[in-house]
Motif scaffolding. Structure first.
Motif, PDB file in Angstrom:
ATOM      1  N   ILE A   1      -2.421   2.131  -1.247  1.00  0.00           N
ATOM      2  CA  ILE A   1      -2.651   2.463  -2.648  1.00  0.00           C
ATOM      3  C   ILE A   1      -1.912   1.476  -3.537  1.00  0.00           C
ATOM      4  O   ILE A   1      -2.397   1.113  -4.613  1.00  0.00           O
ATOM      5  CB  ILE A   1      -2.187   3.899  -2.927  1.00  0.00           C
ATOM      6  CG1 ILE A   1      -2.896   4.886  -1.994  1.00  0.00           C
ATOM      7  CG2 ILE A   1      -2.448   4.284  -4.382  1.00  0.00           C
ATOM      8  CD1 ILE A   1      -2.327   6.290  -2.033  1.00  0.00           C
ATOM      9  N   GLU A   2      -0.735   1.033  -3.098  1.00  0.00           N
ATOM     10  CA  GLU A   2       0.047   0.079  -3.891  1.00  0.00           C
ATOM     11  C   GLU A   2      -0.742  -1.198  -4.165  1.00  0.00           C
ATOM     12  O   GLU A   2      -0.687  -1.744  -5.267  1.00  0.00           O
ATOM     13  CB  GLU A   2       1.354  -0.249  -3.187  1.00  0.00           C
ATOM     14  CG  GLU A   2       2.355   0.884  -3.122  1.00  0.00           C
ATOM     15  CD  GLU A   2       2.183   1.771  -1.906  1.00  0.00           C
ATOM     16  OE1 GLU A   2       3.139   2.474  -1.558  1.00  0.00           O
ATOM     17  OE2 GLU A   2       1.080   1.764  -1.293  1.00  0.00           O
TER      18      GLU A   2
ATOM     19  N   TRP B   1       0.986   7.004   4.645  1.00  0.00           N
ATOM     20  CA  TRP B   1       2.410   7.215   4.894  1.00  0.00           C
ATOM     21  C   TRP B   1       3.216   6.321   3.959  1.00  0.00           C
ATOM     22  O   TRP B   1       3.288   5.106   4.141  1.00  0.00           O
ATOM     23  CB  TRP B   1       2.753   6.902   6.345  1.00  0.00           C
ATOM     24  CG  TRP B   1       2.005   7.720   7.352  1.00  0.00           C
ATOM     25  CD1 TRP B   1       0.919   7.347   8.081  1.00  0.00           C
ATOM     26  CD2 TRP B   1       2.296   9.071   7.743  1.00  0.00           C
ATOM     27  NE1 TRP B   1       0.501   8.362   8.897  1.00  0.00           N
ATOM     28  CE2 TRP B   1       1.337   9.444   8.707  1.00  0.00           C
ATOM     29  CE3 TRP B   1       3.273   9.990   7.373  1.00  0.00           C
ATOM     30  CZ2 TRP B   1       1.327  10.695   9.315  1.00  0.00           C
ATOM     31  CZ3 TRP B   1       3.256  11.245   7.973  1.00  0.00           C
ATOM     32  CH2 TRP B   1       2.303  11.588   8.933  1.00  0.00           C
ATOM     33  N   LEU B   2       3.801   6.907   2.940  1.00  0.00           N
ATOM     34  CA  LEU B   2       4.559   6.130   1.965  1.00  0.00           C
ATOM     35  C   LEU B   2       5.917   5.738   2.528  1.00  0.00           C
ATOM     36  O   LEU B   2       6.600   6.547   3.152  1.00  0.00           O
ATOM     37  CB  LEU B   2       4.761   6.930   0.683  1.00  0.00           C
ATOM     38  CG  LEU B   2       3.512   7.336  -0.107  1.00  0.00           C
ATOM     39  CD1 LEU B   2       3.923   8.123  -1.356  1.00  0.00           C
ATOM     40  CD2 LEU B   2       2.679   6.129  -0.499  1.00  0.00           C
ATOM     41  N   LYS B   3       6.306   4.516   2.277  1.00  0.00           N
ATOM     42  CA  LYS B   3       7.647   4.058   2.630  1.00  0.00           C
ATOM     43  C   LYS B   3       8.615   4.194   1.459  1.00  0.00           C
ATOM     44  O   LYS B   3       9.822   4.229   1.640  1.00  0.00           O
ATOM     45  CB  LYS B   3       7.589   2.585   3.073  1.00  0.00           C
ATOM     46  CG  LYS B   3       6.677   2.333   4.271  1.00  0.00           C
ATOM     47  CD  LYS B   3       7.140   3.112   5.497  1.00  0.00           C
ATOM     48  CE  LYS B   3       6.233   2.806   6.702  1.00  0.00           C
ATOM     49  NZ  LYS B   3       6.599   3.640   7.879  1.00  0.00           N
ATOM     50  N   SER B   4       8.063   4.236   0.262  1.00  0.00           N
ATOM     51  CA  SER B   4       8.871   4.420  -0.947  1.00  0.00           C
ATOM     52  C   SER B   4       8.004   5.107  -1.990  1.00  0.00           C
ATOM     53  O   SER B   4       6.781   5.256  -1.812  1.00  0.00           O
ATOM     54  CB  SER B   4       9.378   3.065  -1.473  1.00  0.00           C
ATOM     55  OG  SER B   4       8.291   2.204  -1.785  1.00  0.00           O
ATOM     56  N   THR B   5       8.620   5.527  -3.072  1.00  0.00           N
ATOM     57  CA  THR B   5       7.909   6.248  -4.132  1.00  0.00           C
ATOM     58  C   THR B   5       6.828   5.363  -4.747  1.00  0.00           C
ATOM     59  O   THR B   5       7.048   4.190  -5.046  1.00  0.00           O
ATOM     60  CB  THR B   5       8.901   6.685  -5.213  1.00  0.00           C
ATOM     61  OG1 THR B   5       9.894   7.527  -4.617  1.00  0.00           O
ATOM     62  CG2 THR B   5       8.196   7.442  -6.317  1.00  0.00           C
TER      63      THR B   5
ATOM     64  N   GLY C   1       5.001  11.695   2.344  1.00  0.00           N
ATOM     65  CA  GLY C   1       6.336  11.107   2.427  1.00  0.00           C
ATOM     66  C   GLY C   1       7.018  11.460   3.728  1.00  0.00           C
ATOM     67  O   GLY C   1       8.249  11.486   3.800  1.00  0.00           O
ATOM     68  N   GLY C   2       6.218  11.717   4.746  1.00  0.00           N
ATOM     69  CA  GLY C   2       6.751  12.203   6.003  1.00  0.00           C
ATOM     70  C   GLY C   2       6.833  11.158   7.102  1.00  0.00           C
ATOM     71  O   GLY C   2       6.403  10.015   6.950  1.00  0.00           O
TER      72      GLY C   2
ATOM     73  N   GLU D   1      10.586  11.885  -3.326  1.00  0.00           N
ATOM     74  CA  GLU D   1       9.642  11.722  -4.435  1.00  0.00           C
ATOM     75  C   GLU D   1       8.459  10.904  -3.946  1.00  0.00           C
ATOM     76  O   GLU D   1       8.623   9.784  -3.480  1.00  0.00           O
ATOM     77  CB  GLU D   1      10.334  11.024  -5.607  1.00  0.00           C
ATOM     78  CG  GLU D   1       9.497  10.870  -6.844  1.00  0.00           C
ATOM     79  CD  GLU D   1      10.237  10.184  -7.985  1.00  0.00           C
ATOM     80  OE1 GLU D   1       9.966  10.501  -9.147  1.00  0.00           O
ATOM     81  OE2 GLU D   1      11.099   9.316  -7.698  1.00  0.00           O
ATOM     82  N   LEU D   2       7.267  11.461  -4.071  1.00  0.00           N
ATOM     83  CA  LEU D   2       6.066  10.746  -3.655  1.00  0.00           C
ATOM     84  C   LEU D   2       5.531   9.847  -4.764  1.00  0.00           C
ATOM     85  O   LEU D   2       5.221   8.680  -4.529  1.00  0.00           O
ATOM     86  CB  LEU D   2       4.983  11.739  -3.234  1.00  0.00           C
ATOM     87  CG  LEU D   2       5.334  12.741  -2.140  1.00  0.00           C
ATOM     88  CD1 LEU D   2       4.126  13.617  -1.816  1.00  0.00           C
ATOM     89  CD2 LEU D   2       5.835  12.021  -0.894  1.00  0.00           C
TER      90      LEU D   2
END
Length: 650
Positions: free
Chosen positions: A71-72, A99-103, A132-133, A314-315
């Motif tokens: 998404i980034e 799977w997010l690594k940061s907000t 965020g898992g 924080e997502l």
């Protein structure tokens, strides 16, 4: 363009010539208008993201076959074209887990412009999950007698939740309070014996003592604080609690540990020790070794199960530059936000909640973190979004949040509040953005609405939580929602008690909601609860009407106007199965009109100034009048949104 019409003495010829020219003119004007609209709207701009088959390096994101992976990446590309938008920009997210690594951050460079929106939406009927898992694999049987499995996560993992096949596991906990204990306000507890809790091993012999957490139930709050050390000297066991958190939970007013509502200072239960791991569905993380332990439920196969622990707090953060330069016109459709945690309680500061899960400590009053946060944000829309498996609040809106909309969303399995509108920090301090009388309308919490959304299993970890809360809302509508299975109040509006005569808050409308099975754990709240002053008048009121309220486990009021509440009409509501239908208990409450409600009890309290309770219809044996039945039938989710509710009601 100038139209020239040749004049003629023949009226018929003149009419035909004029009509012909007018027809040509209309066609030309229509063509110009349509051409302009096409030019204004421009060619639709769509981007695609695929968490499995996408590629941020070699693909341009312009088709599903050439989707970005993150998404980034899509956000950064859209930033390059947001300043001169000619139409909406869609970013379609394929199904799967991101799977997010940061907000994930959105700022003013991500705003929609020219009256258009940037829309992050699920691709067709697929289910994109923004997580965020971290997945936990490699489970092995550790204790054959107790059927406890373990997996190595690596040292440094911090979390408070674990989910197995989408079901929240329970941190290993006691069924009783430790015993015997004597409360000592200065540091914790003593006992003239060994102290036990659901284990034959005395607590001073437990490992990782600083992981143990005491949980309290103090009327309308449920504070938490960790253990520092447990020692045994001769015949005396001493439990020293973590500081400064112990000072916070023992000095926060009437609901303090050791206060008016917990004079003996004893916990309700304790949790987070391997020695307490004795029930199916319980887990424990040993941070010193990096192993996580779990006792499976019947039928769970850990070799094939999806096991996730949240690691991000924080997502998504949507934040403008300041009150005059807001991020705006971003929409989220059909997405799922999942697996965020909240780590403050793991440390030395604990959870000293005042009510509505508001933190009260040496920094004042504030709210707990949320998975998704808005600050200086305008015209942000969440549509048919799912917020689930979250370890703090789900959605927070801070200062300057205006014209935002939540519609058709699901909030379920949330540790804290579902939606929290506004912070409490500095509310009584002139000059702060949250000041209760701040005249700067750009920082007001204005026109943030919640429609047709489903709230279930809120406050599953922090029991003083509510489904929807707002500090000082202005022009807020809470309409056609279903709220159920809440440990404290369903809707919590306002703050400030009677410290100020007025506030900026005004015109909150709470209508056509179905609110049921609330106040299931704590006391002294309500299905709909208001607190503190407004800027109302006889011609400027909030309205609480046409709500169906059922099963309020609370000796106070289903409709509860607390200290300082003012200028509300509470009319045409149905209240079924509650000990008291309305509660106005002190003279600081004024100008409240409770009229024409239908209820299974006439029990009420009315000690306010210019407060009235009139025309209450007592109903028994389910014999609801037709007017009450109409309210019941119209409350809750509207027809077009019934499909957001899980079939199981979970």
């Amino acid at each position: 363009m100038i139209l020239r019409i040749n004049r003629s003495t023949d009226k018929s010829s003149n009419y035909k010539t004029t009509f012909s020219h007018l027809r040509k003119l209309c066609f030309i004007v229509l063509l110009v208008v349509l051409t302009g609209l096409v030019a204004m709207a421009g060619k639709p701009i769509n981007y695609y993201v695929d968490p499995v088959k996408g590629n941020d390096i070699t693909y341009d994101g312009t088709s599903a076959a050439k989707a970005f992976r993150t998404i980034e990446k899509a956000r950064d590309v859209v930033r390059t074209m947001h300043a001169n938008m000619k139409g909406d920009i869609h970013v379609y997210l394929r199904g799967g887990t991101y799977w997010l690594k940061s907000t994930l951050l959105f700022d003013t460079t991500d705003s929609g412009t020219g009256g258009f929106n940037i829309i992050y939406a699920a691709y067709k009927n697929e289910k994109p999950v923004i997580s965020g898992g971290k997945e936990i694999t490699g489970w092995n049987l550790y204790d054959t007698t107790k059927n406890i499995y373990r997996a190595y996560t690596g040292k440094g993992l911090e979390t408070r939740q674990l989910f197995v096949n989408g079901v929240r596991a329970t941190r290993a906990r006691s069924t009783v309070a430790p015993s015997p204990l004597t409360f000592v306000k200065a540091f914790g507890y003593t006992a003239k014996a060994d102290v036990f809790a659901n284990s034959s091993i005395p607590m001073q012999q437990w490992k990782n003592q600083s992981d143990i957490e005491f949980v309290f139930k103090n009327e309308w709050t449920a504070p938490r604080i960790g253990v520092g050390t447990i020692t045994r000297n001769d015949s005396i066991t001493t439990i020293s609690m973590k500081q400064p958190g112990w000072g916070f939970v023992t000095n926060k007013g009437g609901t303090s540990v050791g206060g008016n509502h917990n004079a003996k200072g004893l916990p309700w239960f304790i949790e987070n020790a391997y020695e307490l791991l004795d029930e199916e569905g319980e887990w424990y993380l040993d941070r010193t070794t990096g192993f996580i332990y779990y006792k499976p439920r019947t039928g769970e196969n850990l070799a094939a199960a999806s096991v996730v622990v949240p690691v991000l707090e924080e997502l998504v953060r949507i934040q403008g530059a300041d009150a005059g330069n807001k991020v705006s016109n971003i929409q989220f459709r059909g997405l799922t936000f999942s697996h965020a945690t909240y780590l403050r309680v793991n440390g030395n500061r604990g959870l000293p909640d005042a009510q509505n899960n508001v933190i009260r400590d040496d920094q004042g009053e504030s709210i707990i973190n949320a998975a998704v946060n808005l600050t200086y944000a305008r015209a942000i829309k969440f549509e048919r979004v799912v917020f689930e498996h979250l370890g703090g609040n789900a959605l927070n809106m801070y200062s300057g949040s205006q014209d935002n909309l939540v519609v058709g969303c699901v909030f379920t399995d949330i540790s804290g509040n579902g939606i929290q509108i506004g912070d409490y920090k500095g509310m009584f301090t002139a000059g702060t953005e949250n000041y209760i009388l701040n005249a700067d309308s750009l920082v007001w919490l204005r026109n943030n609405d919640v429609y047709n959304s489903y709230f279930n299993k809120i406050g599953v970890e922090y029991f003083s939580s509510t489904a929807i809360a707002a500090t000082l809302p202005v022009d807020m509508d809470i309409v056609h929602n279903e709220i159920g299975n809440i440990p404290y109040s369903g809707i919590h509006i306002g703050w400030g008690w009677d410290r100020f005569a007025t506030s900026v808050s005004q015109r909150t409308n709470i209508q056509y909601n179905y609110i049921h099975d609330v106040m299931s754990v704590l006391r002294d709240g309500g299905a709909i609860y208001t607190l503190g002053p407004t800027n109302g008048s006889a011609t400027n009121k909030g309205r609480i009407s046409n709500n169906y309220i059922q099963n309020v486990n609370n000796q106070f009021g289903a409709l509860y106007a607390d200290e300082g509440s003012s200028w509300f009409d509470l009319t045409d509501n149905v209240i079924n199965n509650t000990p008291r239908y309305a509660h106005i208990w002190i003279s600081t409450i004024h100008d409240i009109n409770i009229n024409n409600n239908y209820t299974t009890t006439l029990n009420n309290v009315n000690k306010g100034i210019n407060t009235s309770m009139t025309n209450a219809t007592l109903v028994s044996n389910g014999n609801w009048p037709s007017a009450a039945q109409k309210i019941m039938n119209n409350a809750g989710l509207e027809k077009d949104y019934l499909n957001i509710k899980p079939a199981s009601g979970k």
